[in-house]
Design a protein around this motif. Structure first.
Motif: not given
Length: 308
Positions: A91-100, A130-131, A133-147
Motif C-alpha cells: 500500500s505504500d510503493l514509491t514511484v520515481v518521476a520527473a517533477p513535471t 529516473v530509471y 533510481a529503480v536500479d538502486r532500489g530507491d523506488a519501486d517503479f518509475a514513470v519516465g520519457t526515455r527509452i
C-alpha cells in the motif's frame, strides 16, 4: 563481501579524496584508509593510486566500480523487499518521476486512487536519472520519457502533448492545433537549450527545415508561463497550463508533437504484479488527462529526452 567496505570504496571514488569520503560515510579518515586497504587485500588488487592530490581509481578500480554499485543497489532493494514482505502489504510503493510528471500526472492519480491506492511516496529526479533510481532500489517503479533499459520491464502509459500556451484572448487559443511552421514566426518563450522540451522542439523544427529565434529563453517553466500570460509571447512547454493560459497542441506534417510516457519496473520485485496493475490504472488515467486526437503523432520525446 562486506557491503560496508563497498560503500566506503564508492564514496572514495565519488569524493576523490579520503577527506571528502570521510565526511560522506561519517568515518574518521585514518580508519577509512585502513578499511579501503582491507578491501584491496580481500580483492587481491589495488583500487586507487594515491598521491598528495587525492585518490585516482586504478584501471582495476574503475572496472570494479559498477560491480560494487550494483551489489549495493541490490542490497538496498533486498532491504526494501524484506520490509514490504514483513508488512504484508503493497500500500505504500514509491514511484520515481520527473517533477513535471509528478505534478501533472502522479499527484492527480494518487488523489483519484483514494484509500485503495498503492502509491505512498514519490522520488523526484531529472529525466535522465529516473530509471537509475529503480536500479538502486530507491523506488519501486518509475514513470519516465526515455527509452527504458532492456533489463527492466516496461509498458507505454500513453502520451502527453508538447503545448503552445497562450492567453485565452490570443487568436491561437481557439485553435485545435498550431502548425509548427506558423508557430516559429511568433515571439516564442522557450526553455534553455539544455532543457529536454527545448531540444524536442528544436528537433521537430529542424526535421521540417525550419529555424527560429527565441524571444525569451529561461530555465523556469513557471516563468515561461508567467511571461506568456503577461502577453510577452507564446511559451512552448509540456507542463499543464497555469495563469489561465490555453494549451494548444503543436502540429507537424507527421502529426501533433507528443511525449511518450513509460512505466518501468523490475520484474523480480516482490510486488511486480501489483505494480503492473497500478501502471495499467495509471495508463487509463493518463488517457483521461490527455485524450488523443484522431490522426497521427510525431513522437519526438524519446531521444533527446523531455522534461516530464
Amino acid at each position: 563481501m562486506d557491503l560496508r567496505l563497498l560503500r566506503y570504496f564508492v564514496a572514495a571514488v565519488t569524493s576523490g579524496t579520503l577527506h571528502g569520503a570521510s565526511s560522506v560515510v561519517h568515518v574518521a579518515q585514518p580508519s577509512l584508509s585502513r578499511q579501503i586497504r582491507r578491501l584491496e587485500r580481500d580483492l587481491g588488487f589495488e583500487l586507487f593510486e594515491r598521491s598528495a592530490r587525492g585518490l585516482t581509481p586504478t584501471a582495476a578500480g574503475r572496472a570494479f566500480l559498477p560491480v560494487a554499485e550494483d551489489l549495493l543497489a541490490r542490497a538496498t532493494q533486498a532491504t526494501s523487499t524484506a520490509r514490504g514482505i514483513a508488512r504484508g502489504t503493497v500500500s505504500d510503493l514509491t514511484v520515481v518521476a520527473a517533477p513535471t510528471t509528478v505534478t501533472d500526472v502522479i499527484a492527480p492519480f494518487v488523489v483519484r486512487s483514494g484509500l485503495e491506492g498503492v502509491i505512498g511516496n514519490v522520488v523526484e529526479a531529472m529525466p535522465e536519472h529516473v530509471y537509475a533510481a529503480v536500479d538502486r532500489g530507491d523506488a519501486d517503479f518509475a514513470v519516465g520519457t526515455r527509452i527504458p533499459p532492456s533489463e527492466l520491464r516496461s509498458m507505454v502509459l500513453g502520451h502527453a502533448y508538447l503545448w503552445a500556451q497562450v492567453p485565452a484572448s490570443h487568436p491561437f487559443a481557439a485553435r485545435q492545433s498550431i502548425p509548427i511552421a506558423e508557430l516559429v514566426r511568433e515571439p516564442l518563450i522557450v526553455m534553455s537549450r539544455a532543457h529536454g522540451v527545448r531540444q524536442m522542439f528544436d528537433s521537430a523544427a529542424a526535421r521540417v527545415g525550419l529555424s527560429f529565434t527565441a524571444s525569451v529563453e529561461t530555465t523556469s517553466p513557471s516563468l515561461a508561463q508567467a511571461l506568456a500570460a503577461a502577453g510577452r509571447g507564446i511559451c512552448v512547454l509540456s507542463d499543464d497550463p497555469h495563469f489561465d493560459l490555453a494549451a494548444v497542441p503543436i502540429s507537424t506534417p507527421n502529426g501533433d508533437l507528443i511525449i511518450t510516457l513509460f512505466g518501468v519496473w523490475d520484474e523480480m520485485h516482490y510486488a511486480s504484479s501489483r505494480i503492473a496493475a497500478c501502471l495499467e490504472e495509471l495508463s487509463a488515467f493518463n488517457a483521461e488527462l490527455y485524450p488523443q486526437t484522431v490522426g497521427g503523432f510525431d513522437v519526438v520525446s524519446v531521444e533527446p529526452d523531455s522534461s516530464r
